[in-house]
Design a protein around this motif. Structure first.
Motif, PDB file in Angstrom:
ATOM      1  N   ARG A 154     -14.909   2.297   8.716  1.00 50.77           N
ATOM      2  CA  ARG A 154     -14.531   3.042   7.408  1.00 50.77           C
ATOM      3  C   ARG A 154     -14.022   4.229   7.564  1.00 50.77           C
ATOM      4  O   ARG A 154     -13.011   4.752   7.122  1.00 50.77           O
ATOM      5  CB  ARG A 154     -15.693   2.948   6.382  1.00 50.77           C
TER       6      ARG A 154
ATOM      7  N   GLU B 251     -10.255   5.417   6.197  1.00 49.38           N
ATOM      8  CA  GLU B 251      -9.808   6.267   5.171  1.00 49.38           C
ATOM      9  C   GLU B 251      -8.868   7.582   5.530  1.00 49.38           C
ATOM     10  O   GLU B 251      -7.987   7.995   4.877  1.00 49.38           O
ATOM     11  CB  GLU B 251     -11.241   6.771   4.702  1.00 49.38           C
TER      12      GLU B 251
ATOM     13  N   PHE C 215     -11.529   5.207  -2.842  1.00 48.18           N
ATOM     14  CA  PHE C 215     -12.592   5.493  -1.788  1.00 48.18           C
ATOM     15  C   PHE C 215     -13.856   5.669  -2.637  1.00 48.18           C
ATOM     16  O   PHE C 215     -13.973   6.166  -3.620  1.00 48.18           O
ATOM     17  CB  PHE C 215     -12.295   6.657  -0.850  1.00 48.18           C
TER      18      PHE C 215
ATOM     19  N   SER D 168     -16.811   9.522   0.350  1.00 47.05           N
ATOM     20  CA  SER D 168     -16.035   9.695   1.133  1.00 47.05           C
ATOM     21  C   SER D 168     -15.304  11.266   1.106  1.00 47.05           C
ATOM     22  O   SER D 168     -14.882  11.911   0.217  1.00 47.05           O
ATOM     23  CB  SER D 168     -14.620   8.780   0.663  1.00 47.05           C
TER      24      SER D 168
ATOM     25  N   ARG E 279     -11.505  11.324  -0.352  1.00 48.79           N
ATOM     26  CA  ARG E 279     -11.544  10.937  -1.863  1.00 48.79           C
ATOM     27  C   ARG E 279     -10.804  12.351  -2.693  1.00 48.79           C
ATOM     28  O   ARG E 279      -9.845  12.161  -3.334  1.00 48.79           O
ATOM     29  CB  ARG E 279     -12.830  10.623  -2.345  1.00 48.79           C
TER      30      ARG E 279
END
Length: 441
Positions: free
Chosen positions: A249, A253, A267, A271, A274
């Motif tokens: 992940r 991202e 997200f 995160s 984000r």
């Protein structure tokens, strides 16, 4: 040929084929080092073995193959504009390849750039990569202070040479990226073991090989990250576009935030990326939704197209690979390869008894679309010899396997439509040339 058109568009019969080719003996040179046809080579004034008019050959090699499904997909985007096709493609891609994270990009090069950014390595880190590849596998490294460590290829597979990679290791090497060249899988168990042994991040360039697999696992699912290309000539063509696949992940991202300002808002709350919603981290790499719709339609038929194309190659190669000195790239055990753009073979001139140039010339006279294959070598490009573009100037090595590949490779077309008569005539042309190769020496 459109995919929905019937096969068998050549009206030439098997009897016509054999007669026009000089009635070569049944079986030709399959399993034998000598042919029985006394007919003169076309280069010496004889009748060409390939009698099907060249005006009809284009359909045999035509690419891409689009039909009503692709047309309907693009028209639907025109009638219902929006970015939904990108989400649809990513969902289908994750399901098809069995991965958790995938992000579409505007092309394969941008997917590679985002992947290098996601590595988050310090400036000066080196990446083992073959020189025998397209520039996009390497040049985006410099945007993040990374430096290529050029690795040789096996001259009979055009794929990453692990023995040479061991010689190229330095304390700065932090990652490696094999390229599955022309659809032939690298031996990913050995590659993965090498990466683990040396603590390297394993990346995959699968631009040539969507749908190929090694030991039951799709290419692209072996590495920490991987990329695919949808450029027009590729096995999954959408005119332009690319896909990044990610095991973790965090990589997904970070790569996504590099080129997609709108996605970080989706997200999870925890995160670290984000907060970059609305700005992203530098670029806009969003895929065109029409290309995404086209890629999605092509994905649905990918395995069927690969299977059909491989069968065409096998019809030819199983016959001509028996000829002395003509070498087909060996496919690793438990691998499923595909083909892309060309059917590459290699010539051992000492065993064939004639030079590559002479044999290619004779094949061309017989009507075969053959050529001496020489691929531009990245390590010889001016960019890598100029220190201003790199954290430190890449080492320019001698790569013997790469040079040998360019000296010995012969490129044949990849038959994208079912044309058994033409394929058989190609085989007869090879057998005829080999029967008279002493005259070419």
């Amino acid at each position: 040929m459109r995919r929905d058109e019937p096969a068998g568009k050549f009206s030439t019969t098997r009897r016509d084929v054999l007669a026009s080719a000089g009635a070569l003996a049944a079986g030709g040179l399959a399993g034998s080092a000598r042919a029985t046809s006394p007919e003169a080579l076309a280069v010496d004034g004889g009748r060409p073995a390939v009698s099907i008019p060249t005006s009809k050959h284009a359909d045999a090699f035509r690419w891409p193959l689009y039909g009503p499904t692709e047309e309907a997909a693009v028209l639907d985007v025109l009638r219902n504009p929006g970015y939904g096709p990108i989400d649809d493609l990513e969902r289908d891609w994750r399901e098809h390849f069995g991965v958790s994270y995938a992000k579409a990009h505007c092309n394969g090069t941008s997917a590679i750039a985002a992947m290098f950014f996601a590595l988050n390595l310090p400036p000066g880190a080196e990446v083992l990569v073959p020189s025998y590849t397209f520039f996009a596998s390497i040049v985006p490294m410099r945007l993040f202070g990374l430096v290529p460590a050029f690795v040789d290829v096996n001259p009979r597979t055009l794929n990453f040479d692990l023995d040479d990679a061991r010689r190229r290791l330095t304390p700065n090497v932090r990652a490696m990226m094999p390229v599955h060249w022309m659809g032939l899988p690298c031996p990913m168990d050995d590659v993965s073991a090498f990466a683990r042994e040396h603590g390297l991040a394993l990346l995959e360039d699968v631009a040539h090989a969507p749908g190929a697999a090694y030991r039951g696992k799709p290419l692209g699912a072996w590495g920490r990250m991987s990329i695919f290309s949808y450029q027009t000539t590729k096995p999954l063509p959408a005119m332009e576009g690319g896909m990044g696949m990610y095991q973790d992940r965090a990589d997904y991202e970070r790569a996504t935030s590099f080129g997609h300002s709108d996605i970080p808002a989706k997200f999870p709350a925890d995160s670290p990326y984000r907060r970059y919603a609305g700005t992203g981290l530098g670029l806009k790499l969003r895929m065109n939704p029409m290309a995404a719709a086209l890629a999605r339609a092509q994905l649905a038929g990918l395995d069927a197209r690969n299977t059909a194309g491989t069968a065409q190659v096998r019809r030819l190669n199983d016959r001509i690979a028996q000829l002395p000195g003509l070498v087909e790239p060996p496919c690793p055990a438990d691998a499923r390869r595909i083909y892309y753009a060309n059917n590459i073979l290699f010539l051992d001139e000492s065993k064939a008894g004639a030079s590559r140039a002479a044999i290619v010339k004779a094949l061309q006279a017989e009507g075969v679309k053959a050529r001496e294959h020489r691929y531009p070598l990245q390590h010889k490009m001016p960019l890598y010899a100029e220190a201003e573009w790199w954290h430190h100037k890449p080492l320019i090595p001698d790569l013997a396997g790469t040079e040998e590949a360019n000296r010995t490779a012969i490129a044949l077309p990849y038959f994208t439509s079912e044309v058994p008569e033409l394929v058989d005539q190609y085989a007869q042309a090879f057998e005829k040339v080999w029967a008279h190769r002493d005259k070419l020496a």
